[in-house]
Write a protein that holds these residues in place. Structure first.
Motif, PDB file in Angstrom:
ATOM      1  N   ARG A 129       7.018 -16.883 -31.825  1.00 32.07           N
ATOM      2  CA  ARG A 129       5.912 -17.744 -32.245  1.00 32.07           C
ATOM      3  C   ARG A 129       5.334 -17.346 -33.602  1.00 32.07           C
ATOM      4  NH1 ARG A 129       7.886 -18.379 -26.937  1.00 32.07           N
ATOM      5  NH2 ARG A 129       7.302 -20.484 -26.324  1.00 32.07           N
ATOM      6  N   LEU A 130       5.942 -16.343 -34.252  1.00 31.02           N
ATOM      7  CA  LEU A 130       5.519 -16.056 -35.622  1.00 31.02           C
ATOM      8  C   LEU A 130       5.845 -17.230 -36.518  1.00 31.02           C
ATOM      9  CD1 LEU A 130       6.680 -12.384 -35.950  1.00 31.02           C
ATOM     10  CD2 LEU A 130       4.390 -13.188 -36.455  1.00 31.02           C
ATOM     11  N   CYS A 131       6.990 -17.857 -36.257  1.00 32.76           N
ATOM     12  CA  CYS A 131       7.423 -18.956 -37.114  1.00 32.76           C
ATOM     13  C   CYS A 131       8.222 -19.955 -36.312  1.00 32.76           C
ATOM     14  CB  CYS A 131       8.266 -18.414 -38.266  1.00 32.76           C
ATOM     15  SG  CYS A 131       9.013 -19.749 -39.225  1.00 32.76           S
ATOM     16  N   GLY A 132       7.780 -21.187 -36.312  1.00 34.34           N
ATOM     17  CA  GLY A 132       8.449 -22.240 -35.552  1.00 34.34           C
ATOM     18  C   GLY A 132       9.699 -22.740 -36.242  1.00 34.34           C
ATOM     19  N   ILE A 133       9.906 -22.302 -37.483  1.00 32.33           N
ATOM     20  CA  ILE A 133      11.091 -22.752 -38.203  1.00 32.33           C
ATOM     21  C   ILE A 133      12.217 -21.735 -38.031  1.00 32.33           C
ATOM     22  CG2 ILE A 133      12.004 -23.312 -40.488  1.00 32.33           C
ATOM     23  CD1 ILE A 133       9.005 -24.327 -41.004  1.00 32.33           C
ATOM     24  N   VAL A 174      10.011 -12.749 -26.948  1.00 34.73           N
ATOM     25  CA  VAL A 174       9.530 -14.110 -26.674  1.00 34.73           C
ATOM     26  C   VAL A 174       8.227 -14.368 -27.430  1.00 34.73           C
ATOM     27  CG1 VAL A 174       8.874 -15.704 -24.839  1.00 34.73           C
ATOM     28  CG2 VAL A 174      10.609 -13.995 -24.410  1.00 34.73           C
ATOM     29  N   MET A 175       7.428 -13.305 -27.541  1.00 33.91           N
ATOM     30  CA  MET A 175       6.137 -13.446 -28.223  1.00 33.91           C
ATOM     31  C   MET A 175       6.333 -13.680 -29.725  1.00 33.91           C
ATOM     32  SD  MET A 175       3.207 -10.739 -27.411  1.00 33.91           S
ATOM     33  CE  MET A 175       2.989 -10.816 -25.676  1.00 33.91           C
ATOM     34  N   ARG A 229      -2.471 -13.305 -38.769  1.00 30.50           N
ATOM     35  CA  ARG A 229      -2.651 -13.469 -37.323  1.00 30.50           C
ATOM     36  C   ARG A 229      -2.694 -12.165 -36.536  1.00 30.50           C
ATOM     37  NH1 ARG A 229       1.965 -17.615 -36.369  1.00 30.50           N
ATOM     38  NH2 ARG A 229       2.747 -16.332 -38.048  1.00 30.50           N
ATOM     39  N   GLY A 230      -2.079 -11.119 -37.051  1.00 27.39           N
ATOM     40  CA  GLY A 230      -2.242  -9.814 -36.392  1.00 27.39           C
ATOM     41  C   GLY A 230      -1.293  -9.514 -35.251  1.00 27.39           C
ATOM     42  N   PHE A 231      -0.116 -10.154 -35.233  1.00 28.31           N
ATOM     43  CA  PHE A 231       0.869  -9.866 -34.181  1.00 28.31           C
ATOM     44  C   PHE A 231       1.179  -8.375 -34.097  1.00 28.31           C
ATOM     45  CE2 PHE A 231       3.023 -13.640 -32.301  1.00 28.31           C
ATOM     46  CZ  PHE A 231       2.309 -14.638 -32.923  1.00 28.31           C
ATOM     47  N   GLU A 232       1.216  -7.703 -35.289  1.00 28.45           N
ATOM     48  CA  GLU A 232       1.579  -6.278 -35.335  1.00 28.45           C
ATOM     49  C   GLU A 232       0.703  -5.467 -34.384  1.00 28.45           C
ATOM     50  OE1 GLU A 232       0.841  -8.248 -37.833  1.00 28.45           O
ATOM     51  OE2 GLU A 232       2.038  -7.853 -39.616  1.00 28.45           O
ATOM     52  N   GLU A 287       8.550  -8.508 -23.210  1.00 28.43           N
ATOM     53  CA  GLU A 287       7.839  -9.739 -23.523  1.00 28.43           C
ATOM     54  C   GLU A 287       7.866 -10.019 -25.038  1.00 28.43           C
ATOM     55  OE1 GLU A 287       3.551  -9.949 -22.812  1.00 28.43           O
ATOM     56  OE2 GLU A 287       3.977 -10.595 -20.780  1.00 28.43           O
TER      57      GLU A 287
END
Lengths: 242, 151, 183
Positions: free
Chosen positions: B72-76, B68-69, B52-55, B65
């Motif tokens: 969403r990497l992992c909902g578990i 909080v962002m 996904r490229g969050f990095e 921010e």
């Protein structure tokens, strides 16, 4: 107004009688009577801009912006109808896809008028294809941040800076789909203007563009203005800050 | 480029079995197995298929921010990511010592996260294997079957 | 109960480029799950070991489209499900992963696998077993027709429950204040 026997002049809004004073616009009279008409670029403290068109109503069968149309005695106005709300929803959807509105990580979420109005209009999806524009953040100013991704071109900061602060820090530049918010400095950076946190322009953004730094999540998500009650039940949305 | 994990000398001659997606796990994955004519396993690999490229895209965002962002990497395990980002922020702002309250708060959050993740893993995901057996009927080998058989 | 005589509706769920947060929220309906399974049975889902979606009444999609495999799975769901529901911000509008959309994919891969501090022998994975990433992240309605949307990151268990119970009762789903959220 040729109204006799001291009765205040009035018009009809969705079957309800709304009194008004000479010179008041439809939305001003409706707000005073506690009736919500969806709006984004209108703020009672400023001269109307009439650009977002969310407040469009049908006055005597003709569509008009209720923030610029003056109330007239006996006028029959429709606002909360399926037809108008469908159009408002489409306008909101276009605003969402034109910018980058990532509510889950936005510090204005829950205090944002664009989001709250979309909730009010039951906007379940963006419907259109997203533009995903590239709009870098301006973090140059020591106290304030500009996140242009979320700008809806309401021009409230432009009006506040020009008409109240006397500074002309902000302006809308470009035309049509290329219209965008700019900062009046040779560098284009907020740090190179005389903008200050005490300015009216620092308080008026209905979305998450003009943000005070380092206070973002003081009120947790879920406990903010429009988490507590819908925007239609919030008399002065601008005063609800969190 | 070849990896030490690519243990099959001649993968082109082998039969490929893919478990795709790997189900009843916390996340996305795919397993490929290479077998020869005698069903001898030559290579097994787990592929991490999500990118996904969050990095990259957290760069240029206001730093407050980010916790909080990255939730969403992992909902578990959102809490783990939130606290990791909070730790990074500590380093950025020079907060080298946490207050006792902050420390206790973060520990409590971690414990809550561990408890939730283990409950999910045991009750919803792996209990069907343990209670029914790995080769039991596929249509019953899930939380619904467990609730029926072992309420 | 009438439900005992009616054939159960088949429901499939999947996470495309999601984080399973919406599935976690779905499980936040807690013991109501047992009321639900009186009326429905699960096809492909992270909760079962069914790998491909068969003919279903309801398909629930979490996550947006980040890679080619996501697109294939989405199309399989659309072809098999009478009603398709997009659940959560990623499926509805791309969600946070769509924040990469103004960047070039090459620059992101380079950053993540190559350039970052600590990646000494890093290289960009190119194994044929891996699905190819898409140039941009797309919400699912940009590729298939979606019947219903449940926004939220994640939507609450109550919001998901409301939509499912409305649909099972044959009503048009409606969320209203408190259940409709984008955050």
């Amino acid at each position: 107004m040729s109204q006799n026997n001291n009765q205040p002049a009035s018009f009809e809004l969705d079957g309800k009688t709304i009194p008004f004073q000479a010179g008041q616009t439809i939305i001003q009279a409706a707000m005073a009577a506690g009736v919500y008409i969806p709006h984004l670029c209108f703020n009672p403290e400023f001269k109307p801009h009439g650009s977002c068109k969310l407040c469009t109503v049908k006055a005597n069968g003709r569509q008009t912006a209720s923030c610029t149309q003056q109330a007239q005695a006996g006028m029959v106005v429709e606002s909360d109808t399926k037809e108008l709300n469908d159009e408002r929803r489409a306008l909101l959807q276009m605003l969402f896809v034109e910018g980058n509105h990532f509510c889950p990580s936005c510090e204005k979420s829950g205090n944002c008028q664009l989001q709250a109005t979309a909730y009010e209009m039951d906007m379940m999806s963006p419907h259109f294809d997203h533009f995903f524009p590239d709009r870098p953040v301006d973090a140059s100013h020591a106290e304030y941040l500009l996140d242009f991704n979320r700008c809806i071109l309401c021009s409230l900061c432009v009006r506040a800076s020009r008409d109240v602060d006397g500074k002309n820090v902000f302006a809308l530049s470009g035309r049509g789909i290329k219209t965008h918010l700019i900062v009046n400095a040779r560098s284009g950076h907020l740090a190179d203007t005389d903008f200050s946190g005490a300015d009216k322009a620092a308080q008026v953004c209905p979305v998450g563009v003009i943000l005070k730094k380092r206070v973002g999540f003081a009120v947790p998500i879920g406990e903010r203005s429009f988490d507590q009650q819908p925007i239609s039940a919030t008399p002065h949305p601008m005063k609800q800050e969190g | 480029m070849s990896f030490a994990l690519e243990t099959a000398a001649h993968p082109e001659n082998l039969r490929r079995v893919a478990i795709d997606p790997v189900s009843r796990v916390e996340g996305h994955g795919k397993v490929t197995i290479l077998l020869d004519d005698k069903n001898k396993v030559h290579q097994v690999r787990l592929h991490i298929v999500e990118f996904r490229g969050f990095e990259k895209f957290i760069q240029g965002r206001p730093y407050w921010e980010v916790p909080v962002m990255v939730q969403r990497l992992c909902g578990i395990c959102p809490v783990s990511h939130h606290l990791a980002a909070s730790k990074a922020l500590d380093a950025i702002v020079g907060a080298h010592h946490l207050t006792p309250t902050a420390e206790k708060m973060r520990r409590l959050m971690h414990y809550g996260q561990i408890l939730q993740s283990h409950a999910l893993h045991f009750f919803h995901l792996c209990s069907p294997d343990l209670l029914f057996g790995f080769d039991s009927d596929v249509s019953k080998r899930n939380i619904v079957g467990i609730a029926e058989k072992h309420p | 109960m009438e439900a005992a005589t009616k054939p159960k509706l088949r429901v499939a769920t999947t996470s495309l480029a999601g984080c399973f947060g919406c599935h976690m929220s779905f499980l936040d309906i807690d013991e109501r799950l047992f009321d639900l399974v009186k009326l429905v049975e699960f096809d492909r889902s992270p909760l079962t070991d069914i790998k491909h979606c068969g003919p279903c009444d309801i398909g629930i999609i979490e996550g947006g489209l980040c890679n080619a495999e996501n697109v294939h799975v989405l199309r399989e769901f659309r072809a098999n499900c009478k009603t398709l529901i997009a659940i959560g911000a990623c499926a509805v509008n791309g969600g946070l992963p769509a924040q990469r959309n103004h960047l070039s994919l090459a620059s992101i891969l380079e950053e993540v696998y190559h350039a970052q501090h600590g990646l000494v022998d890093g290289f960009i994975p190119n194994d044929p077993e891996l699905p190819l990433p898409l140039d941009k992240v797309h919400p699912i309605h940009e590729v298939v027709k979606v019947d219903y949307f449940i926004p939220g990151c994640p939507p609450s268990g109550d919001a998901i429950w409301k939509v499912l119970t409305d649909l099972l009762a044959g009503r048009e789903p409606e969320l209203g204040h408190g259940l409709i959220h984008y955050d």
